[in-house]
Write an enzyme that holds these catalytic residues in place. Structure first.
Site, mmCIF file in Angstrom:
data_model
loop_
_atom_site.group_PDB
_atom_site.id
_atom_site.type_symbol
_atom_site.label_atom_id
_atom_site.label_comp_id
_atom_site.label_asym_id
_atom_site.label_seq_id
_atom_site.Cartn_x
_atom_site.Cartn_y
_atom_site.Cartn_z
ATOM 1 N N ASP A 484 84.813 -69.241 104.699
ATOM 2 C CA ASP A 484 84.607 -70.282 105.711
ATOM 3 C C ASP A 484 83.375 -71.119 105.438
ATOM 4 O OD1 ASP A 484 86.702 -69.628 107.467
ATOM 5 O OD2 ASP A 484 85.543 -67.964 108.284
HETATM 6 C C1 BGC Z 1 80.530 -67.203 109.454
HETATM 7 C C2 BGC Z 1 81.839 -66.693 108.896
HETATM 8 C C3 BGC Z 1 82.872 -66.760 109.977
HETATM 9 C C4 BGC Z 1 82.929 -68.130 110.623
HETATM 10 C C5 BGC Z 1 83.838 -68.062 111.821
HETATM 11 C C6 BGC Z 1 80.723 -68.586 109.984
HETATM 12 O O1 BGC Z 1 79.536 -69.063 110.479
HETATM 13 O O2 BGC Z 1 79.530 -67.148 108.472
HETATM 14 O O3 BGC Z 1 81.711 -65.389 108.412
HETATM 15 O O4 BGC Z 1 84.128 -66.505 109.437
HETATM 16 O O5 BGC Z 1 81.677 -68.575 111.011
HETATM 17 O O6 BGC Z 1 83.960 -69.253 112.477
HETATM 18 C C1 NOJ Z 2 84.978 -63.985 108.647
HETATM 19 C C2 NOJ Z 2 86.278 -64.580 109.024
HETATM 20 O O1 NOJ Z 2 86.867 -63.874 110.064
HETATM 21 C C3 NOJ Z 2 87.213 -64.621 107.861
HETATM 22 O O2 NOJ Z 2 88.366 -65.306 108.222
HETATM 23 C C4 NOJ Z 2 86.545 -65.255 106.675
HETATM 24 O O3 NOJ Z 2 87.440 -65.196 105.608
HETATM 25 C C5 NOJ Z 2 85.249 -64.589 106.327
HETATM 26 N N1 NOJ Z 2 84.403 -64.589 107.475
HETATM 27 C C6 NOJ Z 2 84.553 -65.228 105.141
HETATM 28 O O4 NOJ Z 2 83.979 -66.438 105.474
#
Ligand code: BGC
Ligand code: NOJ
Length: 827
Positions: A484
């Site tokens: 993400d």
């Molecule tokens: C986090 C990710 C997460 C995402 C969800 C980001 O700020 O670092 O791990 O999946 O937010 O919206």
């Molecule tokens: C957490 C999210 O739930 C997942 O969808 C994502 O792939 C990981 N963070 C990595 O950013």
């Protein structure tokens, strides 16, 4: 340092001090009603949706930590304490918390009074049942008071925490005997209420928070408890709570058992009230209370819950040379998979229950971990998820569990999303042999008028990738892929812009994202998941379509080797300027973990040794004693062209943290490539049971995976390299649960469901003499023995099924056969 121990026979983790390095929690509930409960009884409850139907209030990120919960207070002649130690924090003479499968037992003892509280949510029941057993272990009679406590949330957790001009005036309750009802907004537009009951008479109650706690006091010193007397307050606006007050006298050796119930009730519109049109209709609540109002009924409910878990955990069990592996596979990893199935990423001690509902990619990946346990619910889940897909194969990134509708605030355009659907559907068919799921009519964007068979959803998923390629013939990265935080199109320079949803005006005309930035991770995920789609088409006799899809996969592999092989590993991406990301040529972030495992598992460049070269590079550049970091070197400055990833200090989260989810892909890949020792090394670096001895460093629960562990670069920014290295964060709700279940059970132990039957192809540490496994699969029991006389990692030299030699490593499926005895010899 340890803070408890595993009681494997009871499938419990026993916490022996309330001062764990972080609150260590458990989840209660499996269907509609859920509770989070910490080892000191903090936490909260909700019905289905932690945001829209929050029942009790909780304040995240509080000081001190973990404030708010279901608390029992004892006032024993002025000595005030809680059986779970918090919130009063009087030193106890004895304390223990047992987190088990769907229940938690907390026992505290002080001045010869022992109080044991068991919390659980019964099967098919919308409430949390709390049995309190008070025992006088002394030699003199004891008289003391017991107060219960729960604070109502005004249903919508988001509104509850910010709309105070309204909230302070809406709270409403009713009290009927020993039952306190929370009926805020029930008169108006809601058809649900909650209640808190006890199966005995009471000596008073409180329903108004300020009367019970006192405006300038806290949970640790409520005025009513200090005064040893309830005030019989009646909430009208402000903050409604529920507290029962009971005076108890126990002779030496005597016990008293009380059962409290925190329940949730929905009523049909025309039956909401009694004849007076005002008093709430309590028929359903009374029936719920009746169901668990004695210790015998309580025991029966607990037994039923145990039966449920016996069944779920009986589907796969293993006996290996390593206890820690056994307890992960047989108990805790499977348990965590069920919790992630239920909650996706919505509510934990790190997820507020408000932010996101169910994730498209998250829930699809969760299926991989639990499909063997509850295939019917996996099917329902797959259909719910696929129903939020768009006709062109794109997907809403998230949806709310209560409405099952896609979340328009976040929208779509995450490049990896569609591919996970191919994997979840394949996993379902491999597990069950139920090809019929492909014929289910599934809507697009929840619109039944444009429904198509699920098979078509797989097709649009597959071609969504093929139809969205960039200059190197690699998939466009779009808003983000699995990571993400790699946002190659947003170029954000303004605080507060969401890296995931912000559209930089320079790409607005192109549809919101760069048509240059490409994801190698999605390319490799495509070559890994695509063959499942091909196998499905072949099974259905659609050979032409299968050949066409296979040609796309082959082309993608070629494109990866031509444009995304960096010589010793695979690149991560091309950014929107067409520059390489994750290359030796880069100043920072030269190697990334995400594409490598999928590329290895789809044999990309295998003939030129890409698999082993990549594994060697991973070992050298990414591995640490606490797991594999996501990228190396960590980013030390903000790279506007990369987005959120470079906003985290190095060593945390997606910027070179040990992001455990993707560690599993490398474990799988190492096992796949025959490197069983390497696979097991990475597994044991992160599997929670292996972190138990270092709980003081790891901090989060030693029985469940967390999303992240501080990486080797943590603290480097502030000249304290290694600070928080090994510290776990964001425990419980992570795709790591499902993927590590896959890694250990299907890749290392090698018990892998395939379209044609159960395959057994282990890749284990060479020291192991072998192991045993029992697997229920498509209505039969497989008793599996793996022998490793020559101490190799991988390579089935012979397989015998019921005494007869069989070629290959798939146990031939015989319709109607109920038991298979399988002996596999490695060599
Ligand atoms: C986090 C990710 C997460 C995402 C969800 C980001 O700020 O670092 O791990 O999946 O937010 O919206
Ligand atoms: C957490 C999210 O739930 C997942 O969808 C994502 O792939 C990981 N963070 C990595 O950013």
């Amino acid at each position: 340092m340890k803070f408890g121990f595993f009681d494997d026979a009871n499938r419990e983790y026993v916490i022996t001090t309330p001062r764990t390095p972080y609150p260590w929690i458990n989840y209660l509930g499996t269907q509609g009603f859920f509770s989070l409960i910490s080892n000191t009884a903090g936490g909260y409850s909700f019905y289905k949706d932690a945001r829209l139907r929050r029942i009790t209030r909780y304040r995240y990120n509080n000081v001190p930590i973990d404030m708010g919960g279901r608390y029992f207070y004892i006032n024993d002649n002025g000595t005030i304490w809680n059986p779970g130690w918090s919130p009063v924090k009087t030193e106890l003479d004895a304390y223990e918390c047992r987190h088990g499968m769907g229940y938690t037992k907390i026992t505290g003892k002080k001045n010869d009074l022992k109080v044991n509280v068991t919390f659980f949510v019964p099967q098919d029941y919308d409430g949390e049942v709390q049995q309190v057993v008070l025992t006088n272990e002394g030699s003199a009679e004891k008289s003391f008071s017991l107060f219960s406590f729960a604070e109502w949330c005004l249903w919508d957790a988001q509104d509850d925490s910010n709309n105070f001009q309204r909230n302070f005036s809406t709270g409403r309750v009713e009290v009927d005997g020993s039952v306190i009802y929370h009926k805020t907004e029930y008169r108006d537009r809601r058809n649900h209420y909650a209640f808190y009951s006890v199966n005995d008479t009471i000596d008073g109650y409180d329903t108004d928070r300020d009367s019970f706690i006192g405006l300038y006091n806290g949970f640790n010193n409520p005025e009513a408890v200090l005064a040893n007397k309830a005030t019989n307050s009646f909430a009208d606006g402000w903050a409604p709570i529920a507290s029962h007050f009971k005076k108890i006298t126990l002779k030496p050796g005597e016990s008293k058992t009380l059962v409290f119930i925190l329940g949730y009730v929905e009523m049909p519109q025309d039956q909401k009230f009694e004849a007076d049109g005002k008093t709430i209709n309590k028929v359903k609540a009374k029936a719920m209370i009746e169901k668990y109002n004695t210790p015998e009924k309580f025991e029966a409910g607990m037994k039923e819950l145990k039966g449920y878990w016996d069944k779920l955990l009986g589907i796969l069990s293993v006996s290996t040379p390593d206890d820690k592996v056994d307890r992960m596979v047989n108990i805790w990893n499977q348990y965590q998979c069920m919790v992630t199935f239920n909650l996706s990423r919505s509510a934990s001690y790190f997820e507020s229950g408000i932010g996101r509902g169910m994730g498209f990619r998250d829930s699809n990946q969760d299926v991989l971990g639990f499909v063997h346990q509850i295939p019917d619910r996996a099917k329902e889940r797959i259909i719910d998820i696929a129903s939020t897909q768009f006709p062109d194969g794109g997907c809403y990134h998230q949806y709310q569990p209560l409405t099952k509708k896609g979340n328009a605030d976040i929208g779509g355009d995450f490049s990896d999303d569609p591919l996970w659907l191919i994997l979840s559907v394949s996993a379902y068919i491999k597990e069950t042999g139920d090809w019929g799921i492909l014929d289910e009519m599934v809507p697009y964007d929840n619109d039944m008028s444009v429904a198509e068979p699920l098979l078509e959803h797989l097709k649009v998923s597959f071609y969504h990738i093929v139809n969205n390629l960039g200059p190197h013939g690699l998939p466009l990265a779009m808003r983000a892929d699995w990571n993400d935080c790699i946002n190659l199109s947003c170029f954000s320079d303004t605080p507060g812009e969401s890296f995931q949803t912000y559209t930089n005006p320079k790409f607005a005309a192109e549809g919101g994202y760069s048509k240059v930035a490409e994801s190698v991770m999605v390319a490799a995920l495509f070559t890994y998941s695509g063959p499942n789609y091909v196998a499905i088409l072949k099974h259905l006799g659609k050979d032409d379509e299968a050949a066409k899809a296979q040609a796309e996969i082959d082309k993608m592999k070629k494109n990866i080797m031509e444009s995304a092989w960096d010589g010793d590993w695979f690149l991560r991406a091309y950014d929107a300027n067409g520059e390489k990301m994750g290359s030796k040529e880069c100043e920072e972030g030269q190697i990334f973990i995400e594409p490598q495992g999928f590329a290895i598992m789809s044999d990309v460049g295998k003939e030129q040794g890409a698999d082993l070269k990549t594994l060697a590079a991973i070992d050298e550049r990414l591995n640490t004693k606490y797991g594999l970091v996501l990228n190396n070197p960590a980013f030390t400055k903000y790279y506007i062209q990369y987005g959120e990833i470079s906003t985290y200090p190095g060593g945390y989260k997606e910027n070179a943290g040990i992001f455990t989810h993707n560690n599993a892909w490398i474990i799988c890949a190492a096992a796949y490539a025959g490197q069983g020792d390497q696979a097991f090394k990475y597994y044991s670096e992160i599997a929670p049971a292996f972190t138990e001895e270092t709980s003081d460093i790891h901090k989060t629960e030693p029985y469940v995976y967390g999303q992240m562990i501080g990486g080797k670069d943590a603290g480097a920014d502030i000249g304290q390299t290694g600070k928080n290295f090994g510290q776990g964060k964001n425990s419980w709700l992570t795709g790591t649960a499902a993927w590590n279940m896959v890694a250990i059970s299907q890749y290392i132990l090698g018990v892998q469901p395939d379209f044609d039957g159960l395959a057994i192809n282990p890749s284990i540490p060479h020291e192991w003499d072998g192991f045993k496994a029992t697997r229920q699969f498509r209505g039969a029991t497989y008793n599996i023995t793996v022998k490793n006389p020559n101490h190799v990692c991988k390579g089935v030299v012979s397989m015998e099924v019921d005494g007869k030699a069989v070629d290959g490593c798939i146990v031939p499926y015989v319709d109607g056969q109920k038991e298979y005895n399988v002996v596999v010899t490695l060599g």
